[in-house]
Design a protein around this motif. Sequence first.
Motif, PDB file in Angstrom:
ATOM      1  N   TYR A  18       0.827  -1.200   0.000  1.00 22.19           N
ATOM      2  CA  TYR A  18       0.000   0.000   0.000  1.00 22.19           C
ATOM      3  C   TYR A  18       0.865   1.257   0.000  1.00 22.19           C
ATOM      4  O   TYR A  18       0.581   2.213  -0.727  1.00 22.19           O
ATOM      5  CB  TYR A  18      -0.959   0.036   1.201  1.00 22.19           C
ATOM      6  N   LEU A 101     -10.036  -0.808   7.109  1.00 22.00           N
ATOM      7  CA  LEU A 101     -10.586  -1.292   5.832  1.00 22.00           C
ATOM      8  C   LEU A 101      -9.502  -1.747   4.851  1.00 22.00           C
ATOM      9  O   LEU A 101      -9.694  -2.704   4.100  1.00 22.00           O
ATOM     10  CB  LEU A 101     -11.431  -0.186   5.184  1.00 22.00           C
ATOM     11  N   GLU A 122     -17.319  -2.908   2.987  1.00 17.74           N
ATOM     12  CA  GLU A 122     -17.353  -1.880   1.940  1.00 17.74           C
ATOM     13  C   GLU A 122     -17.708  -2.478   0.594  1.00 17.74           C
ATOM     14  O   GLU A 122     -17.365  -3.626   0.303  1.00 17.74           O
ATOM     15  CB  GLU A 122     -15.934  -1.281   1.853  1.00 17.74           C
ATOM     16  N   PHE A 123     -18.388  -1.683  -0.246  1.00 19.23           N
ATOM     17  CA  PHE A 123     -18.620  -2.053  -1.633  1.00 19.23           C
ATOM     18  C   PHE A 123     -18.406  -0.815  -2.478  1.00 19.23           C
ATOM     19  O   PHE A 123     -18.971   0.249  -2.206  1.00 19.23           O
ATOM     20  CB  PHE A 123     -20.046  -2.577  -1.836  1.00 19.23           C
ATOM     21  N   LEU A 124     -17.584  -0.942  -3.528  1.00 23.17           N
ATOM     22  CA  LEU A 124     -17.304   0.206  -4.398  1.00 23.17           C
ATOM     23  C   LEU A 124     -17.473  -0.207  -5.853  1.00 23.17           C
ATOM     24  O   LEU A 124     -17.010  -1.272  -6.254  1.00 23.17           O
ATOM     25  CB  LEU A 124     -15.862   0.688  -4.156  1.00 23.17           C
ATOM     26  N   LYS A 125     -18.140   0.653  -6.614  1.00 21.97           N
ATOM     27  CA  LYS A 125     -18.278   0.410  -8.057  1.00 21.97           C
ATOM     28  C   LYS A 125     -17.646   1.599  -8.767  1.00 21.97           C
ATOM     29  O   LYS A 125     -18.015   2.749  -8.490  1.00 21.97           O
ATOM     30  CB  LYS A 125     -19.756   0.321  -8.411  1.00 21.97           C
ATOM     31  N   GLU A 130     -13.641   7.044 -14.838  1.00 25.35           N
ATOM     32  CA  GLU A 130     -13.325   7.866 -13.654  1.00 25.35           C
ATOM     33  C   GLU A 130     -11.860   7.739 -13.250  1.00 25.35           C
ATOM     34  O   GLU A 130     -11.360   8.521 -12.460  1.00 25.35           O
ATOM     35  CB  GLU A 130     -14.173   7.416 -12.460  1.00 25.35           C
ATOM     36  N   MET A 147     -13.987  10.008  -6.594  1.00 24.32           N
ATOM     37  CA  MET A 147     -14.166  10.885  -5.446  1.00 24.32           C
ATOM     38  C   MET A 147     -14.014  10.132  -4.126  1.00 24.32           C
ATOM     39  O   MET A 147     -13.551  10.688  -3.152  1.00 24.32           O
ATOM     40  CB  MET A 147     -15.535  11.569  -5.525  1.00 24.32           C
ATOM     41  N   GLN A 148     -14.413   8.887  -4.090  1.00 24.48           N
ATOM     42  CA  GLN A 148     -14.275   8.092  -2.878  1.00 24.48           C
ATOM     43  C   GLN A 148     -13.199   7.052  -3.109  1.00 24.48           C
ATOM     44  O   GLN A 148     -13.108   6.488  -4.184  1.00 24.48           O
ATOM     45  CB  GLN A 148     -15.610   7.387  -2.582  1.00 24.48           C
ATOM     46  N   ASN A 149     -12.362   6.790  -2.119  1.00 24.55           N
ATOM     47  CA  ASN A 149     -11.266   5.813  -2.275  1.00 24.55           C
ATOM     48  C   ASN A 149     -10.463   6.100  -3.534  1.00 24.55           C
ATOM     49  O   ASN A 149     -10.426   5.308  -4.464  1.00 24.55           O
ATOM     50  CB  ASN A 149     -11.809   4.382  -2.334  1.00 24.55           C
ATOM     51  N   ALA A 150      -9.811   7.244  -3.549  1.00 27.20           N
ATOM     52  CA  ALA A 150      -9.101   7.682  -4.753  1.00 27.20           C
ATOM     53  C   ALA A 150      -7.891   6.810  -5.075  1.00 27.20           C
ATOM     54  O   ALA A 150      -7.432   6.808  -6.210  1.00 27.20           O
ATOM     55  CB  ALA A 150      -8.675   9.133  -4.600  1.00 27.20           C
TER      56      ALA A 150
END
Lengths: 191, 183
Positions: A18, A101, A122-125, A130, A147-150
């Motif tokens: 990371y 997370l 968490e769930f991200l699409k 983008e 915008m989220q979790n860049a």
Amino acid sequence: MEHKPFFSFKSKLDISEYSQGYKIYDLTNGNSKGWKWKSSMFFFLALLMILILSVNEFRIERFPKIFIIFPVCVYLCIHYVCILPQKAKAEGKKIFDTSYLLSQESSFEFYKEYFTMSNQYEFLKRYYSEITDCIETDDIFLLGGGMQNAVIVISKSCIDEKKCSSVSRFFQNEMVTQYKRTKPLKKVKKQ
Amino acid sequence: MSVSKISESFLVTEEDFINMQLARRCYYVSPKRKIILRIMGMIAVFSGAAATIFVKVGVWQMFCWILLILTGFYMLSYYDVIDPLMIKNASSRFYQFNKNAINSRTIEFAEDKFSVISEDYKLELPEKYIYCIAESPSTIFIFTDKSEFVFIPRRVLSDEKIRFIRSFTSAEKYKTIQIPKEA
């Protein structure tokens, strides 16, 4: 009708992966963006000081201000090339330490226009349009943007080599302008 | 009437986004850095002014001293005027460019769990894993780690709900953000 993903896999990050990804993102698109041209500018300024001195037979008493400007230029050049990347890496480690997370095992599914990341909390699409940066190194895939979790870092250690190559080819095709491969450190033996 | 659960749905407006970016900047920039820059600015202004008034110099040197004074004023006003202005412009451009991707979201605080639900993002996090909650005059931030956060514009919350959010997490995880100027 839900489409099937092209491929899916699970990935679990460790702190070094990371922090490597965060450092790359910070230097490419984050707070440390522009380090290359800034360090080059100060490098050439330092070179100019040396040139001026060499033309004047290194008589510093004729140009006392160079005594101040030259070390400042050298320090700033070193700052942008060496210190800033180390700070970014350290910041990545701090962020990983404070996050519950990031250390979770996440499932990734890649579809035609978007991918999803999901874990217990968490769930991200995210659509590929983008994404501003898609960078591949020896150890990770880095997907930056949104915008989220860049900063999304995918560890290669949990993915087999064949799938890794498929993922890499997929990124190269879907994100032509955003994709970049850093120079491989490990030399792959040709069979 | 006490609140035991909050569920709010909202759409982020341009003003919300600009206020969020201003508050975020104030959260990340330490007061020490601001003070150091202001002190350096004052030194630059005073030394430039003193040299201009008391030292007999040529045109080129005068130009350099005036440049030093202007640099000093720039440093003095950077965090109060220049930086907020740049953030407002950049945030406004970013919002206009990405407004089609900005969806409405629902935020819930219930018992010891915090949730976010939107079309492309879902989060359900126990309170103990929240890094901190920060409050500015216009925005409330819920940080999931040192850099990632979810924000709620204060305009969507009543005073009672704000009090509930303040008591949602422990006092050591709660911070207040001071902002000099807002949109």
